[in-house]
Scaffold this active site. Structure first.
Site, PDB file in Angstrom:
ATOM      1  N   ASP A  39      11.124  -2.467   6.297  1.00  0.00           N
ATOM      2  CA  ASP A  39      12.589  -2.348   6.247  1.00  0.00           C
ATOM      3  C   ASP A  39      13.242  -3.634   6.776  1.00  0.00           C
ATOM      4  OD1 ASP A  39      15.112  -1.251   6.008  1.00  0.00           O
ATOM      5  OD2 ASP A  39      14.851   0.261   7.590  1.00  0.00           O
ATOM      6  N   SER A 122       5.702   5.552   5.139  1.00  0.00           N
ATOM      7  CA  SER A 122       5.391   6.416   6.298  1.00  0.00           C
ATOM      8  C   SER A 122       4.119   6.066   7.054  1.00  0.00           C
ATOM      9  CB  SER A 122       5.300   7.907   5.894  1.00  0.00           C
ATOM     10  OG  SER A 122       6.577   8.484   5.798  1.00  0.00           O
TER      11      SER A 122
HETATM   12  N1  AR6 Z   1       5.467  -5.946   2.691  1.00  0.00           N
HETATM   13  C1  AR6 Z   1       4.692  -4.881   2.416  1.00  0.00           C
HETATM   14  N2  AR6 Z   1       4.345  -3.951   3.326  1.00  0.00           N
HETATM   15  C2  AR6 Z   1       4.780  -4.153   4.587  1.00  0.00           C
HETATM   16  C3  AR6 Z   1       5.602  -5.221   4.974  1.00  0.00           C
HETATM   17  C4  AR6 Z   1       5.931  -6.165   3.948  1.00  0.00           C
HETATM   18  N3  AR6 Z   1       6.688  -7.231   4.204  1.00  0.00           N
HETATM   19  N4  AR6 Z   1       5.861  -5.103   6.303  1.00  0.00           N
HETATM   20  C5  AR6 Z   1       5.235  -4.003   6.739  1.00  0.00           C
HETATM   21  N5  AR6 Z   1       4.568  -3.423   5.714  1.00  0.00           N
HETATM   22  P1  AR6 Z   1       6.673   0.764   8.235  1.00  0.00           P
HETATM   23  P2  AR6 Z   1       7.277   3.632   7.934  1.00  0.00           P
HETATM   24  C6  AR6 Z   1       3.767  -2.182   5.676  1.00  0.00           C
HETATM   25  O1  AR6 Z   1       6.465   0.915   9.687  1.00  0.00           O
HETATM   26  O2  AR6 Z   1       5.968   3.999   8.534  1.00  0.00           O
HETATM   27  C7  AR6 Z   1      11.208   1.014  10.040  1.00  0.00           C
HETATM   28  O3  AR6 Z   1      11.654   0.586  11.284  1.00  0.00           O
HETATM   29  C8  AR6 Z   1       3.184  -1.672   6.963  1.00  0.00           C
HETATM   30  O4  AR6 Z   1       2.022  -2.408   7.324  1.00  0.00           O
HETATM   31  O5  AR6 Z   1       7.454  -0.417   7.742  1.00  0.00           O
HETATM   32  O6  AR6 Z   1       7.731   4.353   6.716  1.00  0.00           O
HETATM   33  C9  AR6 Z   1      12.236   1.890   9.306  1.00  0.00           C
HETATM   34  O7  AR6 Z   1      13.565   1.484   9.603  1.00  0.00           O
HETATM   35  C10 AR6 Z   1       2.853  -0.244   6.569  1.00  0.00           C
HETATM   36  O8  AR6 Z   1       1.632  -0.227   5.817  1.00  0.00           O
HETATM   37  O9  AR6 Z   1       7.413   2.066   7.590  1.00  0.00           O
HETATM   38  C11 AR6 Z   1      11.940   3.253   9.839  1.00  0.00           C
HETATM   39  O10 AR6 Z   1      12.572   3.471  11.079  1.00  0.00           O
HETATM   40  C12 AR6 Z   1       3.978   0.121   5.606  1.00  0.00           C
HETATM   41  O11 AR6 Z   1       4.596  -1.128   5.263  1.00  0.00           O
HETATM   42  C13 AR6 Z   1      10.441   3.247  10.030  1.00  0.00           C
HETATM   43  O12 AR6 Z   1      10.084   1.872  10.247  1.00  0.00           O
HETATM   44  C14 AR6 Z   1       5.014   1.055   6.184  1.00  0.00           C
HETATM   45  O13 AR6 Z   1       5.228   0.764   7.559  1.00  0.00           O
HETATM   46  C15 AR6 Z   1       9.716   3.732   8.803  1.00  0.00           C
HETATM   47  O14 AR6 Z   1       8.350   3.831   9.088  1.00  0.00           O
END
Ligand code: AR6
Length: 178
Positions: A39, A122
């Site tokens: 995000d 997630s």
């Molecule tokens: N490109 C692709 N994947 C990524 C990137 C990127 N640039 N950065 C991280 N990931 P998360 P959630 C991966 O925590 O669990 C946020 O603060 C990461 O390694 O981003 O759905 C939101 O505002 C993981 O595999 O999302 C919410 O509050 C995946 O993206 C909360 O986090 C999802 O990790 C949502 O949590």
């Protein structure tokens, strides 16, 4: 590159903000006002106008999705979805995660989008077990694409090699027993 038997669902590794698909999916929270993880990366890459548009939406319930423009991204659209927070598995987490994928793809169809990239919704801060989440992601996207009209390419963009390996294993075996 690993793909399902139709070649329409593929797995890659890297930063989703760099994808050139028509749309990228954001794993957001219910406020839609940004956060960490993917995000934060999407908001940084898209620029401040993305947050400005998100403010006009007024949030998004868990399991649903909302669409905005992509601003400074290569992708024309960002589809924001709110995955469930993992609370042990008895709080409807699986159905909510499935509905994230369905609602993102429905919005993509309604907007004439042909290609879409998904992060592992997630499975970061929200703590959903990666193998279970991958099964749901692959099942929902593969089945949706069978009946999709405009969307013909979906890509899972994994941030780590470990996640990529799990996605590849899942996608390579999906459909073989069906
Ligand atoms: N490109 C692709 N994947 C990524 C990137 C990127 N640039 N950065 C991280 N990931 P998360 P959630 C991966 O925590 O669990 C946020 O603060 C990461 O390694 O981003 O759905 C939101 O505002 C993981 O595999 O999302 C919410 O509050 C995946 O993206 C909360 O986090 C999802 O990790 C949502 O949590």
């Amino acid at each position: 590159m690993a793909s399902d038997q139709t070649g329409r669902t593929t797995v890659g590794q890297g930063d989703i903000t760099q994808q050139t698909t028509d749309a990228i999916v954001n794993a957001a929270n219910e406020s839609l006002l940004g956060g960490g993880g993917v995000d934060g990366a999407i908001h940084r890459a898209a620029g401040p106008l993305l947050l400005e548009e998100c403010r006009t939406i007024g949030g998004c319930p868990t399991g649903q999705a909302r669409i905005t423009k992509g601003y400074n991204l290569s992708a024309s659209y960002v589809i924001h979805t709110v995955g469930p927070i993992w609370r042990g598995g008895n709080r409807n987490e699986e159905a909510l995660l499935a509905s994230c994928y369905q609602n993102c793809l429905t919005l993509a169809e309604e907007n004439g989008i042909q290609s879409i990239a998904f992060p592992a919704i997630s499975t970061g801060v929200y703590g959903f077990p990666i193998e279970q989440a991958t099964d749901i992601a692959v099942q929902e996207v593969t089945e949706f694409l069978k009946k999709a009209v405009t969307v013909h390419q979906a890509m899972f963009v994994c941030f780590s090699r470990e996640d990529q390996f799990i996605y590849e294993k899942t996608i390579n075996s999906y459909g073989k027993s069906r």
